[in-house]
Design a protein around this motif. Structure first.
Motif, PDB file in Angstrom:
ATOM      1  N   PHE A 140      -1.539 -42.752  55.382  1.00  0.00           N
ATOM      2  CA  PHE A 140      -2.806 -42.096  55.704  1.00  0.00           C
ATOM      3  C   PHE A 140      -2.573 -40.899  56.632  1.00  0.00           C
ATOM      4  CE2 PHE A 140      -6.637 -41.507  58.229  1.00  0.00           C
ATOM      5  CZ  PHE A 140      -7.642 -41.546  57.282  1.00  0.00           C
ATOM      6  N   ASP A 141      -1.801 -41.100  57.699  1.00  0.00           N
ATOM      7  CA  ASP A 141      -1.616 -40.035  58.699  1.00  0.00           C
ATOM      8  C   ASP A 141      -0.861 -38.840  58.145  1.00  0.00           C
ATOM      9  OD1 ASP A 141      -2.883 -41.712  60.437  1.00  0.00           O
ATOM     10  OD2 ASP A 141      -1.216 -41.919  61.844  1.00  0.00           O
ATOM     11  N   THR A 142       0.071 -39.078  57.241  1.00  0.00           N
ATOM     12  CA  THR A 142       0.902 -37.988  56.727  1.00  0.00           C
ATOM     13  C   THR A 142       0.355 -37.346  55.461  1.00  0.00           C
ATOM     14  OG1 THR A 142       2.256 -39.554  55.458  1.00  0.00           O
ATOM     15  CG2 THR A 142       3.009 -39.006  57.694  1.00  0.00           C
ATOM     16  N   LEU A 143      -0.666 -37.955  54.840  1.00  0.00           N
ATOM     17  CA  LEU A 143      -1.221 -37.485  53.568  1.00  0.00           C
ATOM     18  C   LEU A 143      -0.138 -37.371  52.500  1.00  0.00           C
ATOM     19  CD1 LEU A 143      -3.111 -36.067  55.950  1.00  0.00           C
ATOM     20  CD2 LEU A 143      -4.164 -34.982  53.979  1.00  0.00           C
ATOM     21  N   CYS A 144       0.802 -38.305  52.516  1.00  0.00           N
ATOM     22  CA  CYS A 144       1.910 -38.260  51.557  1.00  0.00           C
ATOM     23  C   CYS A 144       1.477 -38.712  50.171  1.00  0.00           C
ATOM     24  CB  CYS A 144       3.046 -39.181  52.024  1.00  0.00           C
ATOM     25  SG  CYS A 144       4.156 -38.436  53.228  1.00  0.00           S
ATOM     26  N   ARG A 145       2.021 -38.078  49.156  1.00  0.00           N
ATOM     27  CA  ARG A 145       1.968 -38.633  47.818  1.00  0.00           C
ATOM     28  C   ARG A 145       2.807 -39.915  47.822  1.00  0.00           C
ATOM     29  NH1 ARG A 145       2.772 -33.156  47.509  1.00  0.00           N
ATOM     30  NH2 ARG A 145       1.243 -31.953  46.319  1.00  0.00           N
ATOM     31  N   ARG A 146       2.590 -40.781  46.845  1.00  0.00           N
ATOM     32  CA  ARG A 146       3.303 -42.058  46.863  1.00  0.00           C
ATOM     33  C   ARG A 146       4.819 -41.880  46.817  1.00  0.00           C
ATOM     34  NH1 ARG A 146       2.403 -44.690  40.786  1.00  0.00           N
ATOM     35  NH2 ARG A 146       3.547 -43.069  39.672  1.00  0.00           N
ATOM     36  N   GLY A 147       5.284 -40.898  46.031  1.00  0.00           N
ATOM     37  CA  GLY A 147       6.717 -40.652  45.951  1.00  0.00           C
ATOM     38  C   GLY A 147       7.290 -40.138  47.256  1.00  0.00           C
ATOM     39  N   GLU A 148       6.517 -39.321  47.964  1.00  0.00           N
ATOM     40  CA  GLU A 148       6.949 -38.811  49.260  1.00  0.00           C
ATOM     41  C   GLU A 148       6.979 -39.925  50.296  1.00  0.00           C
ATOM     42  OE1 GLU A 148       4.514 -34.719  48.212  1.00  0.00           O
ATOM     43  OE2 GLU A 148       4.000 -35.856  50.013  1.00  0.00           O
ATOM     44  N   LEU A 149       5.996 -40.814  50.210  1.00  0.00           N
ATOM     45  CA  LEU A 149       5.885 -41.891  51.191  1.00  0.00           C
ATOM     46  C   LEU A 149       7.072 -42.842  51.103  1.00  0.00           C
ATOM     47  CD1 LEU A 149       4.272 -43.358  53.376  1.00  0.00           C
ATOM     48  CD2 LEU A 149       2.927 -44.449  51.565  1.00  0.00           C
ATOM     49  N   VAL A 150       7.409 -43.275  49.890  1.00  0.00           N
ATOM     50  CA  VAL A 150       8.510 -44.234  49.763  1.00  0.00           C
ATOM     51  C   VAL A 150       9.868 -43.577  50.000  1.00  0.00           C
ATOM     52  CG1 VAL A 150       7.209 -45.709  48.184  1.00  0.00           C
ATOM     53  CG2 VAL A 150       8.691 -43.918  47.249  1.00  0.00           C
ATOM     54  N   PHE A 157      11.706 -39.421  61.422  1.00  0.00           N
ATOM     55  CA  PHE A 157      10.735 -39.610  62.501  1.00  0.00           C
ATOM     56  C   PHE A 157      11.347 -39.186  63.832  1.00  0.00           C
ATOM     57  CE2 PHE A 157       9.328 -42.145  59.063  1.00  0.00           C
ATOM     58  CZ  PHE A 157       7.969 -42.357  59.208  1.00  0.00           C
ATOM     59  N   SER A 158      10.590 -38.372  64.573  1.00  0.00           N
ATOM     60  CA  SER A 158      11.066 -37.892  65.877  1.00  0.00           C
ATOM     61  C   SER A 158      10.017 -38.206  66.940  1.00  0.00           C
ATOM     62  CB  SER A 158      11.312 -36.379  65.843  1.00  0.00           C
ATOM     63  OG  SER A 158      12.266 -36.057  64.849  1.00  0.00           O
ATOM     64  N   PRO A 159      10.421 -38.819  68.064  1.00  0.00           N
ATOM     65  CA  PRO A 159       9.461 -39.134  69.132  1.00  0.00           C
ATOM     66  C   PRO A 159       9.004 -37.866  69.841  1.00  0.00           C
ATOM     67  CG  PRO A 159      11.696 -39.655  69.829  1.00  0.00           C
ATOM     68  CD  PRO A 159      11.783 -39.269  68.380  1.00  0.00           C
ATOM     69  N   THR A 160       7.783 -37.891  70.335  1.00  0.00           N
ATOM     70  CA  THR A 160       7.234 -36.764  71.091  1.00  0.00           C
ATOM     71  C   THR A 160       6.959 -37.213  72.525  1.00  0.00           C
ATOM     72  OG1 THR A 160       4.970 -37.311  70.430  1.00  0.00           O
ATOM     73  CG2 THR A 160       6.188 -35.783  69.020  1.00  0.00           C
ATOM     74  N   ALA A 161       6.665 -36.249  73.374  1.00  0.00           N
ATOM     75  CA  ALA A 161       6.485 -36.539  74.799  1.00  0.00           C
ATOM     76  C   ALA A 161       5.308 -37.465  75.068  1.00  0.00           C
ATOM     77  CB  ALA A 161       6.308 -35.228  75.563  1.00  0.00           C
ATOM     78  N   ASP A 162       4.328 -37.497  74.164  1.00  0.00           N
ATOM     79  CA  ASP A 162       3.140 -38.330  74.389  1.00  0.00           C
ATOM     80  C   ASP A 162       3.288 -39.729  73.793  1.00  0.00           C
ATOM     81  OD1 ASP A 162       3.008 -37.716  71.717  1.00  0.00           O
ATOM     82  OD2 ASP A 162       1.030 -36.780  71.778  1.00  0.00           O
ATOM     83  N   GLY A 163       4.496 -40.104  73.394  1.00  0.00           N
ATOM     84  CA  GLY A 163       4.728 -41.448  72.883  1.00  0.00           C
ATOM     85  C   GLY A 163       4.423 -41.626  71.410  1.00  0.00           C
ATOM     86  N   ARG A 164       4.117 -40.534  70.734  1.00  0.00           N
ATOM     87  CA  ARG A 164       3.856 -40.614  69.299  1.00  0.00           C
ATOM     88  C   ARG A 164       5.072 -40.101  68.533  1.00  0.00           C
ATOM     89  NH1 ARG A 164      -1.431 -37.086  69.433  1.00  0.00           N
ATOM     90  NH2 ARG A 164      -1.422 -37.372  67.163  1.00  0.00           N
ATOM     91  N   TYR A 165       4.916 -39.959  67.210  1.00  0.00           N
ATOM     92  CA  TYR A 165       6.019 -39.484  66.378  1.00  0.00           C
ATOM     93  C   TYR A 165       5.563 -38.361  65.466  1.00  0.00           C
ATOM     94  CZ  TYR A 165       8.925 -43.500  67.661  1.00  0.00           C
ATOM     95  OH  TYR A 165       9.671 -44.411  68.356  1.00  0.00           O
ATOM     96  N   THR A 166       6.466 -37.434  65.226  1.00  0.00           N
ATOM     97  CA  THR A 166       6.272 -36.464  64.152  1.00  0.00           C
ATOM     98  C   THR A 166       7.124 -36.910  62.973  1.00  0.00           C
ATOM     99  OG1 THR A 166       8.041 -35.034  64.982  1.00  0.00           O
ATOM    100  CG2 THR A 166       5.785 -34.541  65.690  1.00  0.00           C
ATOM    101  N   VAL A 167       6.682 -36.564  61.773  1.00  0.00           N
ATOM    102  CA  VAL A 167       7.368 -36.982  60.555  1.00  0.00           C
ATOM    103  C   VAL A 167       7.711 -35.751  59.727  1.00  0.00           C
ATOM    104  CG1 VAL A 167       7.270 -38.458  58.506  1.00  0.00           C
ATOM    105  CG2 VAL A 167       5.959 -39.080  60.557  1.00  0.00           C
ATOM    106  N   LEU A 168       8.954 -35.675  59.304  1.00  0.00           N
ATOM    107  CA  LEU A 168       9.373 -34.597  58.410  1.00  0.00           C
ATOM    108  C   LEU A 168       9.309 -35.115  56.980  1.00  0.00           C
ATOM    109  CD1 LEU A 168      10.603 -31.831  57.758  1.00  0.00           C
ATOM    110  CD2 LEU A 168      12.873 -32.840  58.161  1.00  0.00           C
ATOM    111  N   VAL A 169       8.365 -34.577  56.214  1.00  0.00           N
ATOM    112  CA  VAL A 169       8.270 -34.897  54.786  1.00  0.00           C
ATOM    113  C   VAL A 169       9.173 -33.898  54.085  1.00  0.00           C
ATOM    114  CG1 VAL A 169       6.730 -35.184  52.811  1.00  0.00           C
ATOM    115  CG2 VAL A 169       5.892 -35.665  55.129  1.00  0.00           C
ATOM    116  N   ARG A 170      10.354 -34.375  53.682  1.00  0.00           N
ATOM    117  CA  ARG A 170      11.418 -33.458  53.280  1.00  0.00           C
ATOM    118  C   ARG A 170      11.201 -32.786  51.930  1.00  0.00           C
ATOM    119  NH1 ARG A 170      15.887 -33.815  56.476  1.00  0.00           N
ATOM    120  NH2 ARG A 170      15.897 -35.526  57.979  1.00  0.00           N
ATOM    121  N   ARG A 171      10.619 -33.497  50.994  1.00  0.00           N
ATOM    122  CA  ARG A 171      10.521 -32.930  49.648  1.00  0.00           C
ATOM    123  C   ARG A 171       9.205 -33.354  48.999  1.00  0.00           C
ATOM    124  NH1 ARG A 171      14.445 -30.658  46.707  1.00  0.00           N
ATOM    125  NH2 ARG A 171      16.050 -31.527  48.058  1.00  0.00           N
TER     126      ARG A 171
END
Length: 295
Positions: A140-150, A157-171
């Motif tokens: 839900f948070d990343t709006l990934c297509r199913r193929g991107e999600l799996v 995933f990279s942690p941020t200063a506020d305790g959350r994570y950023t996600v790199l959707v590579r392809r």
């Protein structure tokens, strides 16, 4: 017969595995049809392709016919046999199929925030339940297509200063070169992500994995699993059968786009969040959002 399977291997690495499987499957279907009628499939004549379209167009969706023609075109070009799909007669046959089956694309039922919370509430506390929570939350948070999600790995995933994570959707489907896009998880999703890593005892490799009892396999899920998990959770949440039927592996992406609209974001922000390049696609996703514009 030209060894088309061997020729198709030239595309390895240049196209996704899903695309290559589609090419193989679609050409095999055409080959089988031709063999039954003692017609030559490779090279095929435009007359044969027109007959194929006229016959199969009565039972297949126009989008499926179009996809199969794409496979025929690609394989003929790879074999240096020209492109028999470009003739005027073939184009007219395609138009006949489209006019005979006028319809709007069926849209998956969107999992908006309210439905997302219902699905999360019925996830179990075991490994499978926690894996399903990650699937719903991150999808839900990343709006990934199913193929991107799996395809997400823990390294994305990279942690941020506020305790959350950023996600790199590579392809993505519309990003074949893999430039990628980034998305940010909510605090709740970041917490679920951390819980999953701790309970599953994993620190690298696939994010979403098959679970067998108390064992987590170091394998990526198949894209079809996303829709199956969502339908399972819909059943468990007691949703109407029609809603469950319309939920698919695309529902998280559609629902998140709808939720962003409800939250007041415009098309540019939604397109950036989901990596869309077509305004028309996003507009179709959000057209059913119940907004009372005359308040």
């Amino acid at each position: 017969m030209v060894p088309w399977r061997k020729t198709l291997r030239r595309l390895n690495g240049a196209y996704s595995d899903h695309t290559l499987r589609s090419y193989r499957s679609d050409f095999r279907a055409f080959l089988k049809w031709c063999r039954k009628r003692r017609l030559k499939a490779l090279p095929a004549t435009s007359t044969t392709i027109v007959a194929y379209i006229d016959a199969e167009g009565t039972r297949l969706k126009p989008s499926t016919v179009k996809r199969r023609l794409c496979a025929l075109r690609r394989i003929h070009n790879l074999c240096d046999l020209g492109d028999p799909t470009q003739s005027e007669d073939v184009q007219l046959a395609i138009r006949r199929v489209r006019r005979a089956q006028p319809s709007r694309p069926k849209q998956a039922h969107g999992v908006t925030a309210g439905l997302r919370d219902q699905l999360l509430a019925v996830c179990g506390d075991d490994l499978t339940g926690l894996r399903d929570k990650v699937l719903v939350s991150v999808g839900f948070d990343t709006l990934c297509r199913r193929g991107e999600l799996v395809a997400l790995s823990i390294e994305d995933f990279s942690p941020t200063a506020d305790g959350r994570y950023t996600v790199l959707v590579r392809r993505a489907k519309n990003d074949p070169e893999g430039a990628g896009r980034t998305a940010k998880l909510s605090k709740a999703s970041s917490d679920v992500f951390r819980q999953w890593l701790k309970k599953a005892g994993i620190s690298r490799g696939p994010l979403l994995r098959p679970v067998y009892g108390n064992r987590v396999r170091a394998l990526y899920l198949e894209p079809l699993t996303v829709g199956r998990v969502l339908k399972k959770l819909c059943d468990r949440a007691g949703l109407e059968a029609l809603t469950t039927e319309r939920v698919s592996g695309h529902s998280l992406r559609v629902g998140a786009a709808q939720q962003l609209t409800i939250n007041g974001f415009g098309l540019p922000q939604i397109m950036r969040a989901g990596g869309w390049k077509s305004v028309n696609v996003v507009a179709r996703y959000i057209e059913n959002v119940d907004l009372d514009v005359w308040k």
